[in-house]
Motif scaffolding. Structure first.
Motif, PDB file in Angstrom:
ATOM      1  N   SER A   4     105.603  88.618 107.884  1.00 18.86           N
ATOM      2  CA  SER A   4     105.898  89.410 106.679  1.00 18.86           C
ATOM      3  C   SER A   4     106.348  88.502 105.540  1.00 18.86           C
ATOM      4  O   SER A   4     105.933  88.679 104.385  1.00 18.86           O
ATOM      5  N   THR A  10     103.353  97.428 107.335  1.00 23.65           N
ATOM      6  CA  THR A  10     103.189  96.389 108.354  1.00 23.65           C
ATOM      7  C   THR A  10     102.717  97.096 109.605  1.00 23.65           C
ATOM      8  O   THR A  10     103.300  98.108 110.004  1.00 23.65           O
ATOM      9  N   ILE A  44      99.315  93.254 107.106  1.00 26.34           N
ATOM     10  CA  ILE A  44     100.421  93.451 106.161  1.00 26.34           C
ATOM     11  C   ILE A  44      99.825  93.784 104.800  1.00 26.34           C
ATOM     12  O   ILE A  44      99.031  93.022 104.254  1.00 26.34           O
TER      13      ILE A  44
END
Length: 173
Positions: free
Chosen positions: A159, A105, A95
């Motif tokens: 994330s 990502t 990420i």
């Protein structure tokens, strides 16, 4: 009798299709180099204090048994290579955060037998420009993929963690 060899071939191909989902799509080193567009810098260490441990465990909804995480930084950009279990196996995700939002990502290593659709740009591009809200949720909706629900959740959680960690790095910096 003529159909037995054809049926056997179909069964073998159908059953082996699950193994095709597993794979290394990009090495962490190559992702870091590509994301920061410089020779891979030396890794920094983010030490997890009690607050960091608690926040990560809140996002993951399970225990997180690490004392530190490695990350790479160039100016206002950080790159995190994190792992989370999908259904049964780890998924390794890179990420790249720039200006406190996700720049990229990417699924680097996928070890599950199913659900590898999460590695494709049609899915991962949804994370671009996502930010973290005060409630530790992303500021944008991520559409799921039928049959890959746990992998989708894993990428979404990672994330959120990467965005939170990036914010902590910039607070301390």
């Amino acid at each position: 009798m003529k159909f037995i060899p054809l049926l056997s071939l179909f069964i073998v191909l159908f059953n082996s299709s699950n193994t095709f989902a597993k794979g290394v799509y990009q090495t962490p080193e190559a992702f870091i180099h590509q994301a920061l567009a410089i020779p891979t810098p030396k890794a920094n260490i983010f030490w997890l204090d009690g607050n960091a441990q608690k926040t990560i465990e809140t996002i993951l909804a399970h225990r997180f048994n690490k004392l530190r995480l490695r990350y790479w930084q160039k100016n206002n950009e950080t790159v995190w290579v994190l792992n989370e279990i999908g259904k049964e196996s780890l998924i390794t995700v890179g990420i790249h955060i720039k200006d406190q939002k996700i720049a990229q990502t990417k699924v680097l290593i996928y070890r599950e037998s199913r659900g590898d659709e999460v590695r494709h740009p049609f899915f991962t591009d949804q994370f671009k420009s996502a930010k973290l809200k005060n409630d530790l949720e992303l500021n944008k909706h991520i559409d799921g993929i039928t049959g890959a629900t746990l992998s989708v959740r894993a990428l979404t959680k990672l994330s959120r963690i990467a965005l939170w960690l990036d914010a902590q790095v910039h607070l301390k910096g």
